[in-house]
Design a protein around this motif. Structure first.
Motif, short mmCIF file in Angstrom:
data_model
loop_
_atom_site.label_atom_id
_atom_site.label_comp_id
_atom_site.label_asym_id
_atom_site.label_seq_id
_atom_site.Cartn_x
_atom_site.Cartn_y
_atom_site.Cartn_z
N GLU A 70 0.83 -1.21 0.00
CA GLU A 70 0.00 0.00 0.00
C GLU A 70 0.86 1.26 0.00
O GLU A 70 0.54 2.23 -0.68
CB GLU A 70 -0.95 -0.02 1.19
CG GLU A 70 -2.05 -1.06 1.03
CD GLU A 70 -2.98 -1.15 2.22
OE1 GLU A 70 -2.86 -0.34 3.17
OE2 GLU A 70 -3.85 -2.04 2.21
N ALA A 73 2.28 1.62 -3.53
CA ALA A 73 1.24 2.07 -4.44
C ALA A 73 0.95 3.56 -4.25
O ALA A 73 0.84 4.31 -5.23
CB ALA A 73 -0.03 1.24 -4.23
N ALA A 74 0.85 3.99 -3.00
CA ALA A 74 0.57 5.40 -2.72
C ALA A 74 1.71 6.28 -3.21
O ALA A 74 1.48 7.38 -3.73
CB ALA A 74 0.35 5.60 -1.23
N SER A 79 -3.49 2.39 -7.10
CA SER A 79 -4.19 1.62 -6.06
C SER A 79 -3.36 0.36 -5.78
O SER A 79 -2.56 -0.07 -6.62
CB SER A 79 -5.58 1.23 -6.54
OG SER A 79 -5.49 0.23 -7.54
N PRO A 80 -3.57 -0.26 -4.63
CA PRO A 80 -2.87 -1.51 -4.34
C PRO A 80 -3.16 -2.60 -5.39
O PRO A 80 -2.28 -3.38 -5.75
CB PRO A 80 -3.39 -1.91 -2.97
CG PRO A 80 -3.76 -0.62 -2.32
CD PRO A 80 -4.29 0.23 -3.45
N GLN A 81 -4.38 -2.61 -5.92
CA GLN A 81 -4.74 -3.60 -6.94
C GLN A 81 -3.94 -3.36 -8.22
O GLN A 81 -3.47 -4.31 -8.85
CB GLN A 81 -6.24 -3.56 -7.23
CG GLN A 81 -7.11 -4.00 -6.08
CD GLN A 81 -7.33 -2.89 -5.04
OE1 GLN A 81 -6.98 -1.74 -5.23
NE2 GLN A 81 -7.90 -3.27 -3.90
N GLU A 82 -3.83 -2.10 -8.62
CA GLU A 82 -3.05 -1.78 -9.82
C GLU A 82 -1.58 -2.11 -9.62
O GLU A 82 -0.92 -2.64 -10.52
CB GLU A 82 -3.20 -0.29 -10.17
CG GLU A 82 -4.59 0.09 -10.62
CD GLU A 82 -4.78 1.59 -10.69
OE1 GLU A 82 -5.45 2.05 -11.65
OE2 GLU A 82 -4.28 2.32 -9.80
#
Length: 90
Positions: A70, A73-74, A79-82
């Motif tokens: 996370e 990603a940030a 996003s964490p999924q991406e």
């Protein structure tokens, strides 16, 4: 780069913790409280303090890996999924 390295380290710790659990379970996954009730040949791993320590370690490693994912990603605005999709393609 710092967040990516942190994620890689956390992922490696998760793999190690998973391996340690598999030594107890023979690859069958985490035992439930009712493992003996559902199959008499199953061992109640929850009575083994070494198993409980390994399972706790695995849960902590998974949580740490998720948090570092996370953060990574940030850091790059995804996003964490991406981020997971991008990492999985490597």
């Amino acid at each position: 780069m710092q967040f990516y390295v942190a994620y890689l380290q956390a992922h490696q710790a998760t793999l190690i913790a998973t391996y340690q659990i598999q030594k107890f379970t023979g690859g069958s996954g985490i035992a439930s409280l009712y493992s003996q009730a559902t199959s008499p040949k199953n061992i109640n791993h929850l009575a083994n303090p070494d198993y409980v320590a390994a399972a706790t370690s695995m849960l902590e490693a998974n949580t740490h890996e998720r948090l570092t994912l996370e953060e990574l990603a940030a850091c790059v605005g995804l996003s964490p999924q991406e981020m997971t999709a991008i990492i999985s393609k490597q």
